[in-house]
Design an enzyme around this catalytic site. Sequence first.
Site, PDB file in Angstrom:
ATOM      1  N   ARG A 235     -15.023  -8.403 -26.968  1.00 42.88           N
ATOM      2  CA  ARG A 235     -15.414  -7.636 -25.790  1.00 42.88           C
ATOM      3  C   ARG A 235     -15.203  -8.534 -24.572  1.00 42.88           C
ATOM      4  O   ARG A 235     -15.200  -9.767 -24.685  1.00 42.88           O
ATOM      5  CB  ARG A 235     -16.886  -7.224 -25.865  1.00 42.88           C
ATOM      6  N   LYS A 260     -23.197  -8.470 -28.687  1.00 40.33           N
ATOM      7  CA  LYS A 260     -23.969  -7.236 -28.596  1.00 40.33           C
ATOM      8  C   LYS A 260     -24.961  -7.175 -29.754  1.00 40.33           C
ATOM      9  O   LYS A 260     -24.603  -7.411 -30.905  1.00 40.33           O
ATOM     10  CB  LYS A 260     -23.021  -6.033 -28.668  1.00 40.33           C
ATOM     11  N   HIS A 324     -10.691  -3.330 -22.827  1.00 40.95           N
ATOM     12  CA  HIS A 324     -11.310  -3.005 -24.112  1.00 40.95           C
ATOM     13  C   HIS A 324     -10.300  -2.396 -25.094  1.00 40.95           C
ATOM     14  O   HIS A 324     -10.518  -2.429 -26.316  1.00 40.95           O
ATOM     15  CB  HIS A 324     -12.478  -2.031 -23.907  1.00 40.95           C
ATOM     16  N   ARG A 327      -9.168  -4.874 -27.630  1.00 41.40           N
ATOM     17  CA  ARG A 327     -10.094  -5.021 -28.768  1.00 41.40           C
ATOM     18  C   ARG A 327      -9.870  -3.893 -29.780  1.00 41.40           C
ATOM     19  O   ARG A 327      -9.803  -4.144 -30.995  1.00 41.40           O
ATOM     20  CB  ARG A 327     -11.529  -5.018 -28.251  1.00 41.40           C
ATOM     21  N   HIS A 350     -19.623  -5.058 -35.809  1.00 38.19           N
ATOM     22  CA  HIS A 350     -20.247  -3.737 -35.877  1.00 38.19           C
ATOM     23  C   HIS A 350     -21.446  -3.761 -36.819  1.00 38.19           C
ATOM     24  O   HIS A 350     -21.370  -4.328 -37.912  1.00 38.19           O
ATOM     25  CB  HIS A 350     -19.252  -2.688 -36.382  1.00 38.19           C
ATOM     26  N   TYR A 359     -11.470   3.775 -36.648  1.00 41.73           N
ATOM     27  CA  TYR A 359     -10.090   3.302 -36.481  1.00 41.73           C
ATOM     28  C   TYR A 359      -9.142   3.894 -37.519  1.00 41.73           C
ATOM     29  O   TYR A 359      -7.924   3.845 -37.338  1.00 41.73           O
ATOM     30  CB  TYR A 359     -10.050   1.767 -36.526  1.00 41.73           C
TER      31      TYR A 359
END
Length: 375
Positions: A235, A260, A324, A327, A350, A359
């Site tokens: 990120r 995150k 982004h 990424r 994640h 994805y």
Amino acid sequence: MKKITLKHLLIKGVKCIGLKFYPDKTLQALVKTLPNVRWSYNFDMAFVPNTKQNLSQIFSIFKGIALIDGKHFFLNKPLHDPVKDQNQFKTKNSSVRKVKAGYRTCPPGYLQKLELKKYSTNTARTYMALFEGFINHYKEVPINALGEEEIRNYLSTQVKLGRSNSMLNQIINSIKFYYETVLGMPNRFYEIERPKVRERLPEVLSKEEVKKILIHTTNAKHRCILSTIYSAGLRVSEVINLKLSDIESDRMMIRVESAKGGKDRYTLLSRKLLSELREYYRSYKPKELLFEGSNHRNYSASSIRKIVTRSRKKAGITKHVRPHMLRHSFATHLLEQGTDLRTIQVLMGHNNLNTTEIYTHVARSAMMSVKNPLD
């Protein structure tokens, strides 16, 4: 294990503990043993008066039988993911704002809670702007007198203005933050319907487009920044917080700290990138942060956006490209070359594999194996 979620309820002016769970004979039988337990058809859950004794008894009765989920109940628990200190909201940064005469600003307590809960500057500013939009819509009404009817009416006006579902959800969050977190009041707005957020597919670039963007990024520092985002799946907030010590060349890995969710993780270090980083280091000699802005401070996210925009224009790419997307492209290209989803989940940081599975909808590999009926 079975689970019971605790909720704050305000029933006929009395603070209560709500117990939300899926229908289960064992849980239903144990709930009935709680003192003064009743059922709320309005909230569709059992409840007991909010006392220390009742709370203690809940944990005692269901110990070893059901998991007690109190994340919606214990208000002193941090409500937001911690981020790096330099990205956290500071009350003093908002005290110098210039506003028009008659404009109602967020109460001081609102700003203090944003700072105490370690909200990022961007999130805090969003909450402030949205909450101020709400309270200025009802300038003549005291803030604490605004209730469910006013919220519904305000949301209706925002829908008519064409606000997105995501924006409407953020408006609700900013309002709930004031009443529930700042004032510490029980959940007053259970019946406010939240719009469903549209699930958008991630926008990705082809390998050829990424290559063109990097080739047309002629500044060595700028090229290293974009290459790091793409080759490690970072990120923007992560790349600008990287330290020199996070590049572990002996293990060919990059350490990402306090990402995150406040989690640390490791991701890939490209050999090609490592070579470019060494050349960059010899030229720029950064001190602590890998990519420094002016006065050895963090590089800004807006500067990275400008780099991407300049490079994609030079490369002749007409689509709108955001940092982004690099990424997203990292994850998609790994999937296309056969990397398993669990590995990609770890590299991306994640929490849930469902997030990574998105994805699969944009990867070409699975679709290319399907024969088109027209052919």
